[in-house]
Design a protein around this motif. Structure first.
Motif, PDB file in Angstrom:
ATOM      1  N   GLY A  91       0.788  -1.213   0.000  1.00 44.41           N
ATOM      2  CA  GLY A  91       0.000   0.000   0.000  1.00 44.41           C
ATOM      3  C   GLY A  91       0.824   1.267   0.000  1.00 44.41           C
ATOM      4  O   GLY A  91       2.017   1.283  -0.347  1.00 44.41           O
ATOM      5  N   GLU A  92       0.178   2.353   0.427  1.00 40.65           N
ATOM      6  CA  GLU A  92       0.800   3.670   0.390  1.00 40.65           C
ATOM      7  C   GLU A  92       2.010   3.755   1.327  1.00 40.65           C
ATOM      8  O   GLU A  92       2.984   4.456   1.026  1.00 40.65           O
ATOM      9  CB  GLU A  92      -0.227   4.746   0.771  1.00 40.65           C
ATOM     10  N   GLU A  93       1.950   3.083   2.469  1.00 40.90           N
ATOM     11  CA  GLU A  93       3.060   3.154   3.416  1.00 40.90           C
ATOM     12  C   GLU A  93       4.360   2.674   2.793  1.00 40.90           C
ATOM     13  O   GLU A  93       5.436   3.241   3.040  1.00 40.90           O
ATOM     14  CB  GLU A  93       2.754   2.321   4.668  1.00 40.90           C
ATOM     15  N   GLY A 135       5.952  -4.421  -6.947  1.00 42.00           N
ATOM     16  CA  GLY A 135       5.318  -5.182  -5.883  1.00 42.00           C
ATOM     17  C   GLY A 135       4.280  -4.412  -5.098  1.00 42.00           C
ATOM     18  O   GLY A 135       3.803  -4.895  -4.066  1.00 42.00           O
ATOM     19  N   THR A 136       3.912  -3.223  -5.573  1.00 37.70           N
ATOM     20  CA  THR A 136       2.901  -2.438  -4.876  1.00 37.70           C
ATOM     21  C   THR A 136       1.614  -2.417  -5.693  1.00 37.70           C
ATOM     22  O   THR A 136       1.589  -2.821  -6.851  1.00 37.70           O
ATOM     23  CB  THR A 136       3.391  -0.990  -4.653  1.00 37.70           C
ATOM     24  N   ALA A 137       0.561  -1.897  -5.078  1.00 40.86           N
ATOM     25  CA  ALA A 137      -0.739  -1.815  -5.753  1.00 40.86           C
ATOM     26  C   ALA A 137      -0.879  -0.526  -6.547  1.00 40.86           C
ATOM     27  O   ALA A 137      -1.981  -0.189  -6.972  1.00 40.86           O
ATOM     28  CB  ALA A 137      -1.854  -1.923  -4.718  1.00 40.86           C
ATOM     29  N   PHE A 138       0.242   0.192  -6.748  1.00 39.45           N
ATOM     30  CA  PHE A 138       0.188   1.465  -7.449  1.00 39.45           C
ATOM     31  C   PHE A 138       1.240   1.511  -8.550  1.00 39.45           C
ATOM     32  O   PHE A 138       2.232   0.770  -8.522  1.00 39.45           O
ATOM     33  CB  PHE A 138       0.415   2.629  -6.478  1.00 39.45           C
ATOM     34  N   GLU A 139       1.032   2.408  -9.455  1.00 39.84           N
ATOM     35  CA  GLU A 139       2.009   2.727 -10.492  1.00 39.84           C
ATOM     36  C   GLU A 139       2.418   4.185 -10.303  1.00 39.84           C
ATOM     37  O   GLU A 139       1.560   5.086 -10.330  1.00 39.84           O
ATOM     38  CB  GLU A 139       1.398   2.526 -11.877  1.00 39.84           C
TER      39      GLU A 139
END
Length: 257
Positions: A91-93, A135-139
């Motif tokens: 996530g964001e963290e 490996g994160t849920a964001f680009e």
């Protein structure tokens, strides 16, 4: 929908997300949407972030350049949700932590803090090229340095602390040497007093030895009187010698005057 509801999912959110994805021309199947919802993610918010990227602002990140000057930097990270990695992605963290690490590494490799202040975009380029969204849920779309400030002179502070520590060590060693010298002096004084005590003790044995010699017949009365006369004569000669020395010193002093 019934099976998803019975599994504890949010039917309304899933339906709204599917409609929003279709209107935005985002590929999102029903199975993936329900899986994302059951995984605890807000699938509708994810679709909205995919359409309208969000900005994540990092806290002040403190880093030290090679010249020992602290630099405080704050970054704004523009991200877009990655539908494919919403399940199991960080996530964001994690994004904030990785960007902070990249800022510290980039500033730490700079020769001077002035180089960082002159080219803050260099931090953005270096951090963006590290592939922090893996490996994160964001680009990550962009990383912008929002603020750069100069902090403390860490190098000078460390040198001052080291100098103070060296000073204390030197003082402790000097105090140790002084204490050893004092102890040695006290030991020598004690030894001198001990030797004097032995001399006094030996002198105290002389009258006893004389008395014992007289009693046993090893020494006669005339021998004793002769010894006393010799001692008196010796004392008289020493007194006369001292008087002559004083007179000579006085005469020499008068001649100089």
């Amino acid at each position: 929908l019934e099976a998803h509801y019975l599994a504890g999912g949010n039917v309304n959110t899933v339906v709204d997300a599917l409609i929003a994805a279709q209107r935005a021309n985002i590929e999102l199947g029903f199975e993936r949407a329900t899986a994302i919802d059951l995984a605890g993610r807000n699938v509708l918010e994810a679709v909205q972030v995919s359409v309208n990227p969000k900005v994540i602002e990092t806290p002040n990140v403190a880093a030290v350049a090679k010249d020992g000057i602290e630099v405080m930097a704050k970054a704004r990270v523009t991200v877009r949700a990655n539908i494919e990695r919403l399940v199991g992605g960080a996530g964001e963290e994690t994004i904030i932590a990785r960007v902070g690490e990249g800022i510290v590494t980039t500033v730490g490799s700079a020769e001077t803090h002035k180089a960082v202040l002159e080219n803050p975009d260099g931090i953005s380029e270096n951090v963006l090229n590290k592939g922090l969204d893996s490996g994160t849920a964001f680009e990550i779309l962009s990383i912008d340095i929002a603020d750069v400030d100069v902090g403390r002179n860490i190098g000078a502070t460390l040198q001052t602390d080291q100098a103070e520590a060296d000073k204390r060590i030197a003082q402790a060693k000097a105090e140790e040497r002084r204490a050893m010298a004092v102890a040695k002096e006290q030991e020598m004084k004690a030894e001198v007093q001990f030797q004097r005590a032995k001399v006094v003790e030996a002198e105290a044995q002389v009258p006893l030895a004389l008395a014992d010699a007289l009693k046993s017949g090893n020494m006669g009365a005339m021998d004793y009187y002769n010894m006393k006369n010799i001692m008196s004569d010796t004392n008289m000669r020493e007194s006369i010698s001292n008087i002559n020395k004083e007179n000579d010193n006085n005469n020499n002093s008068n001649k100089r005057d």
